[in-house]
Scaffold this motif. Structure first.
Motif, PDB file in Angstrom:
ATOM      1  N   ARG A  36     -64.721  43.026 -74.021  1.00 53.57           N
ATOM      2  CA  ARG A  36     -63.877  44.583 -75.541  1.00 53.57           C
ATOM      3  C   ARG A  36     -63.533  43.965 -76.418  1.00 53.57           C
ATOM      4  N   LEU A  37     -63.098  42.855 -77.071  1.00 51.24           N
ATOM      5  CA  LEU A  37     -62.734  43.216 -78.225  1.00 51.24           C
ATOM      6  C   LEU A  37     -64.206  42.666 -79.314  1.00 51.24           C
ATOM      7  N   LYS A  38     -65.055  42.153 -78.525  1.00 53.16           N
ATOM      8  CA  LYS A  38     -66.689  41.952 -79.332  1.00 53.16           C
ATOM      9  C   LYS A  38     -67.040  43.683 -79.393  1.00 53.16           C
ATOM     10  N   ARG A  39     -67.350  44.333 -78.556  1.00 58.56           N
ATOM     11  CA  ARG A  39     -67.414  45.882 -78.503  1.00 58.56           C
ATOM     12  C   ARG A  39     -66.566  46.300 -79.571  1.00 58.56           C
ATOM     13  N   TYR A  40     -65.127  46.543 -79.666  1.00 62.47           N
ATOM     14  CA  TYR A  40     -64.163  47.141 -80.444  1.00 62.47           C
ATOM     15  C   TYR A  40     -65.128  46.564 -82.128  1.00 62.47           C
ATOM     16  N   SER A  41     -65.277  45.684 -82.340  1.00 60.21           N
ATOM     17  CA  SER A  41     -64.987  45.190 -83.861  1.00 60.21           C
ATOM     18  C   SER A  41     -66.477  45.698 -84.319  1.00 60.21           C
ATOM     19  N   ALA A  42     -66.963  45.555 -83.286  1.00 62.92           N
ATOM     20  CA  ALA A  42     -68.576  45.795 -83.710  1.00 62.92           C
ATOM     21  C   ALA A  42     -68.602  47.308 -84.259  1.00 62.92           C
ATOM     22  N   ALA A  43     -68.500  48.124 -83.039  1.00 63.16           N
ATOM     23  CA  ALA A  43     -68.385  49.199 -83.169  1.00 63.16           C
ATOM     24  C   ALA A  43     -67.310  49.795 -84.877  1.00 63.16           C
ATOM     25  N   MET A  44     -66.290  49.474 -85.074  1.00 65.40           N
ATOM     26  CA  MET A  44     -65.115  49.091 -85.901  1.00 65.40           C
ATOM     27  C   MET A  44     -65.974  49.238 -87.105  1.00 65.40           C
ATOM     28  N   ALA A  45     -67.433  47.422 -87.334  1.00 61.82           N
ATOM     29  CA  ALA A  45     -67.269  47.113 -88.438  1.00 61.82           C
ATOM     30  C   ALA A  45     -68.407  48.368 -88.962  1.00 61.82           C
ATOM     31  N   ARG A  46     -69.429  49.448 -87.698  1.00 60.32           N
ATOM     32  CA  ARG A  46     -69.798  50.052 -88.086  1.00 60.32           C
ATOM     33  C   ARG A  46     -69.828  52.137 -88.822  1.00 60.32           C
ATOM     34  N   ALA A  47     -68.567  51.995 -88.001  1.00 59.76           N
ATOM     35  CA  ALA A  47     -67.267  52.196 -89.030  1.00 59.76           C
ATOM     36  C   ALA A  47     -66.740  52.148 -90.127  1.00 59.76           C
ATOM     37  N   ARG A  48     -66.414  51.614 -90.497  1.00 61.15           N
ATOM     38  CA  ARG A  48     -66.830  50.985 -92.132  1.00 61.15           C
ATOM     39  C   ARG A  48     -67.376  50.838 -92.671  1.00 61.15           C
ATOM     40  N   ALA A  49     -68.499  50.456 -92.542  1.00 61.39           N
ATOM     41  CA  ALA A  49     -70.111  50.573 -92.967  1.00 61.39           C
ATOM     42  C   ALA A  49     -70.281  52.225 -92.922  1.00 61.39           C
ATOM     43  N   LEU A  50     -70.413  52.875 -92.064  1.00 59.01           N
ATOM     44  CA  LEU A  50     -70.483  53.981 -92.880  1.00 59.01           C
ATOM     45  C   LEU A  50     -69.748  54.996 -93.888  1.00 59.01           C
ATOM     46  N   GLU A  51     -68.441  54.539 -93.540  1.00 56.35           N
ATOM     47  CA  GLU A  51     -67.543  55.313 -94.364  1.00 56.35           C
ATOM     48  C   GLU A  51     -67.589  54.529 -95.479  1.00 56.35           C
ATOM     49  N   ALA A  52     -68.101  53.158 -96.566  1.00 52.69           N
ATOM     50  CA  ALA A  52     -68.335  52.536 -97.507  1.00 52.69           C
ATOM     51  C   ALA A  52     -69.151  53.004 -97.934  1.00 52.69           C
ATOM     52  N   GLN A  53     -71.143  54.002 -96.820  1.00 51.27           N
ATOM     53  CA  GLN A  53     -71.957  54.663 -97.277  1.00 51.27           C
ATOM     54  C   GLN A  53     -71.225  56.010 -98.103  1.00 51.27           C
ATOM     55  N   GLU A  54     -70.691  56.549 -97.160  1.00 49.84           N
ATOM     56  CA  GLU A  54     -69.826  58.046 -97.619  1.00 49.84           C
ATOM     57  C   GLU A  54     -69.486  57.407 -99.257  1.00 49.84           C
ATOM     58  N   VAL A  55     -68.562  56.824 -99.393  1.00 51.49           N
ATOM     59  CA  VAL A  55     -68.027  57.271-100.712  1.00 51.49           C
ATOM     60  C   VAL A  55     -69.165  57.003-101.782  1.00 51.49           C
ATOM     61  N   ALA A  56     -70.313  55.922-101.295  1.00 48.67           N
ATOM     62  CA  ALA A  56     -70.968  55.890-102.624  1.00 48.67           C
ATOM     63  C   ALA A  56     -72.062  56.862-102.684  1.00 48.67           C
ATOM     64  N   LEU A  57     -72.194  58.023-101.245  1.00 48.44           N
ATOM     65  CA  LEU A  57     -72.747  59.236-101.977  1.00 48.44           C
ATOM     66  C   LEU A  57     -71.871  59.381-103.563  1.00 48.44           C
TER      67      LEU A  57
END
Length: 57
Positions: A36-57
């Motif tokens: 559960r922790l591994k899946r949570y961490s992976a999904a949150m990492a993707r969400a953070r990366a997308l949010e960082a990408q949004e800021v860069a747009l």
């Protein structure tokens, strides 16, 4: 299926929200704590990366 890297800001926000929802669902899944922790961490990492990408747009 080809992935389009140029998403609109609203699409990026929706994808990030979906990954945050997947992260929370991973915590409630019927799996071991480590899985559960591994899946949570992976999904949150993707969400953070997308949010960082949004800021860069």
């Amino acid at each position: 299926m080809k992935h389009d890297p140029a998403l609109s800001p609203s699409a990026v926000r929706q994808r990030a929200a979906a990954h945050r929802a997947m992260a929370l669902a991973a915590l409630r899944a019927d799996s071991s704590l480590s899985v559960r922790l591994k899946r949570y961490s992976a999904a949150m990492a993707r969400a953070r990366a997308l949010e960082a990408q949004e800021v860069a747009l």
